[in-house]
Scaffold this active site. Sequence first.
Site, PDB file in Angstrom:
ATOM      1  N   CYS A  32       0.819  -1.224   0.000  1.00 24.39           N
ATOM      2  CA  CYS A  32       0.000   0.000   0.000  1.00 24.39           C
ATOM      3  C   CYS A  32       0.850   1.270   0.000  1.00 24.39           C
ATOM      4  CB  CYS A  32      -0.946   0.005   1.192  1.00 24.39           C
ATOM      5  SG  CYS A  32      -2.108  -1.368   1.138  1.00 24.39           S
TER       6      CYS A  32
ATOM      7  N   HIS B 262      -3.340   7.546   1.783  1.00 23.27           N
ATOM      8  CA  HIS B 262      -3.729   6.199   1.356  1.00 23.27           C
ATOM      9  C   HIS B 262      -5.141   5.960   1.878  1.00 23.27           C
ATOM     10  CE1 HIS B 262      -3.967   2.006   0.680  1.00 23.27           C
ATOM     11  NE2 HIS B 262      -3.752   1.639   1.922  1.00 23.27           N
TER      12      HIS B 262
ATOM     13  N   ASN C 106     -10.126   0.135  -0.479  1.00 21.96           N
ATOM     14  CA  ASN C 106      -8.667   0.175  -0.386  1.00 21.96           C
ATOM     15  C   ASN C 106      -8.092  -0.458  -1.658  1.00 21.96           C
ATOM     16  OD1 ASN C 106      -5.957  -0.200   0.178  1.00 21.96           O
ATOM     17  ND2 ASN C 106      -6.298  -0.962   2.260  1.00 21.96           N
TER      18      ASN C 106
HETATM   19  O1  UT7 Z   1      -3.930  -0.772   3.309  1.00 24.24           O
HETATM   20  C1  UT7 Z   1      -3.067  -1.386   4.212  1.00 24.24           C
HETATM   21  C2  UT7 Z   1      -3.343  -0.906   5.551  1.00 24.24           C
HETATM   22  N1  UT7 Z   1      -4.574  -1.485   6.052  1.00 24.24           N
HETATM   23  C3  UT7 Z   1      -5.252  -0.821   6.959  1.00 24.24           C
HETATM   24  O2  UT7 Z   1      -4.888   0.291   7.262  1.00 24.24           O
HETATM   25  C4  UT7 Z   1      -6.430  -1.496   7.609  1.00 24.24           C
HETATM   26  C5  UT7 Z   1      -6.338  -1.268   9.094  1.00 24.24           C
HETATM   27  N2  UT7 Z   1      -7.424  -1.851   9.862  1.00 24.24           N
HETATM   28  C6  UT7 Z   1      -8.697  -1.458   9.756  1.00 24.24           C
HETATM   29  O3  UT7 Z   1      -9.056  -0.666   8.902  1.00 24.24           O
HETATM   30  C7  UT7 Z   1      -9.692  -1.995  10.770  1.00 24.24           C
HETATM   31  O4  UT7 Z   1      -9.002  -2.670  11.778  1.00 24.24           O
HETATM   32  C8  UT7 Z   1     -10.775  -2.919  10.171  1.00 24.24           C
HETATM   33  C9  UT7 Z   1     -11.747  -2.126   9.305  1.00 24.24           C
HETATM   34  C10 UT7 Z   1     -10.104  -4.005   9.352  1.00 24.24           C
HETATM   35  C11 UT7 Z   1     -11.588  -3.593  11.288  1.00 24.24           C
HETATM   36  O5  UT7 Z   1     -12.123  -2.616  12.156  1.00 24.24           O
HETATM   37  P1  UT7 Z   1     -11.993  -2.785  13.752  1.00 24.24           P
HETATM   38  O6  UT7 Z   1     -12.769  -1.700  14.360  1.00 24.24           O
HETATM   39  O7  UT7 Z   1     -10.519  -2.872  14.067  1.00 24.24           O
HETATM   40  O8  UT7 Z   1     -12.744  -4.118  13.997  1.00 24.24           O
HETATM   41  P2  UT7 Z   1     -12.188  -5.495  14.651  1.00 24.24           P
HETATM   42  O9  UT7 Z   1     -11.231  -6.151  13.706  1.00 24.24           O
HETATM   43  O10 UT7 Z   1     -11.762  -5.246  16.039  1.00 24.24           O
HETATM   44  O11 UT7 Z   1     -13.509  -6.342  14.675  1.00 24.24           O
HETATM   45  C12 UT7 Z   1     -14.610  -5.973  15.514  1.00 24.24           C
HETATM   46  C13 UT7 Z   1     -15.664  -7.031  15.388  1.00 24.24           C
HETATM   47  C14 UT7 Z   1     -15.135  -8.440  15.590  1.00 24.24           C
HETATM   48  O12 UT7 Z   1     -16.113  -9.172  16.268  1.00 24.24           O
HETATM   49  P3  UT7 Z   1     -15.985  -9.444  17.856  1.00 24.24           P
HETATM   50  O13 UT7 Z   1     -14.685 -10.151  18.036  1.00 24.24           O
HETATM   51  O14 UT7 Z   1     -15.996  -8.070  18.485  1.00 24.24           O
HETATM   52  O15 UT7 Z   1     -17.187 -10.264  18.152  1.00 24.24           O
HETATM   53  C15 UT7 Z   1     -15.007  -8.960  14.192  1.00 24.24           C
HETATM   54  O16 UT7 Z   1     -15.138 -10.359  14.123  1.00 24.24           O
HETATM   55  O17 UT7 Z   1     -16.218  -6.991  14.070  1.00 24.24           O
HETATM   56  C16 UT7 Z   1     -16.173  -8.302  13.503  1.00 24.24           C
HETATM   57  N3  UT7 Z   1     -16.032  -8.181  12.060  1.00 24.24           N
HETATM   58  C17 UT7 Z   1     -17.073  -7.980  11.235  1.00 24.24           C
HETATM   59  N4  UT7 Z   1     -18.388  -7.862  11.473  1.00 24.24           N
HETATM   60  C18 UT7 Z   1     -19.193  -7.653  10.420  1.00 24.24           C
HETATM   61  C19 UT7 Z   1     -14.893  -8.202  11.329  1.00 24.24           C
HETATM   62  N5  UT7 Z   1     -15.198  -8.022  10.026  1.00 24.24           N
HETATM   63  C20 UT7 Z   1     -16.538  -7.883   9.950  1.00 24.24           C
HETATM   64  C21 UT7 Z   1     -17.425  -7.657   8.879  1.00 24.24           C
HETATM   65  N6  UT7 Z   1     -18.743  -7.548   9.160  1.00 24.24           N
HETATM   66  N7  UT7 Z   1     -17.018  -7.533   7.594  1.00 24.24           N
END
Ligand code: UT7
Length: 323
Positions: free
Chosen positions: A114, A250, A280
């Site tokens: 990225c 980005h 992304n």
């Molecule tokens: O381009 C390269 C760089 N990449 C990035 O910069 C991405 C960086 N990370 C992010 O943008 C975020 O961490 C995400 C968008 C990927 C995730 O957001 P988050 O607020 O960090 O969520 P999380 O991973 O902590 O997940 C929260 C909850 C989890 O459930 P529990 O464990 O709280 O029950 C996940 O299982 O959301 C769940 N979850 C989803 N729920 C519905 C994860 N993906 C999904 C989904 N739909 N698609």
Amino acid sequence: MTVRAVVRGVGHYLPERVVPNAEFESFVDTTDEWIRTRSGIERRHFAAEGETTSQMACKAAEAALAQAGLTAGEIDAVIVATSTADLTFPSAATMVQDGLGMTAGFAFDVQAVCAGFVYALANANALIVAGQANRVLVIGAETFSRIMDWSDRATCVLFGDGAGALILEAGTGTGEASDRGVLSTDLNSDGRFRDILYVDGGVSTQSTGHLRMEGKEVFRHAVEKLAATAHAALGKVGLTGADVDWIVPHQANLRIIKATAQKMGVPMERVVVTVQDHGNTSAASIPLALSTGVARGQITPGQLIVTEAIGGGLAWGSVVIRW
Ligand code: UT7
């Protein structure tokens, strides 16, 4: 007199197919609401069957050449930032070179995921300043839809396909921050963090593989490192966030974009945001945002632009450009 790599034109290409968040609800346990609130993404484009990264890169390049009023024969180097090249080799850049009908100059790919476009811009700038190239076509192009695990809801909803291109041309300046062109660059990587964002396959493991990400961990690094690299690049030329007309970040996550702008003391009114429409697109996201910002009439000549990106590696960096 200082040699400056000045922006001559930009362009982009997005594949025809637009995929709204709701489409994912049919095959993974997710909702439009979750995707919007956690990432800011509303839709993304996916390449058609058989459509490749180099084909999209060519289309973006043609748009940039048209905007610059140049022909491909007037370009002497092509750099493509990509992690999803058509073939293991030759480079996507040589395919673009051929696709544009160029028979001279040189072409190569840059792989910094990225952060690839920021790395490619810094390399293009260095080639121009060193007198090794006069006009460099810098492209970010990706088909991340090809490396998604469609059963992993935590990643498959986040990425999209597309390409953006920018032409840098040798010009002159005074050496001051008022010059047009690339003013400073800041590049970093730290392989200790390679396991939080990677593809679990490759040539020497005999598979294409799928993208794997520990989203929360990457998020934490992004918020800390993006503002730091942007500050570092600005600091090299005696500037601060207060001097910035546009942050062109980005486009991974709207929450990361907002947090970085806040840390830099730049209001969101001065941030180009396209994540809602493109998702992304990895190395393509910054040139797509630059080209979109110009098309919207947001970015105009003379303005101070800061780009910043982070991705797999981890690799991250920033480039400061006076447009
Ligand atoms: O381009 C390269 C760089 N990449 C990035 O910069 C991405 C960086 N990370 C992010 O943008 C975020 O961490 C995400 C968008 C990927 C995730 O957001 P988050 O607020 O960090 O969520 P999380 O991973 O902590 O997940 C929260 C909850 C989890 O459930 P529990 O464990 O709280 O029950 C996940 O299982 O959301 C769940 N979850 C989803 N729920 C519905 C994860 N993906 C999904 C989904 N739909 N698609």
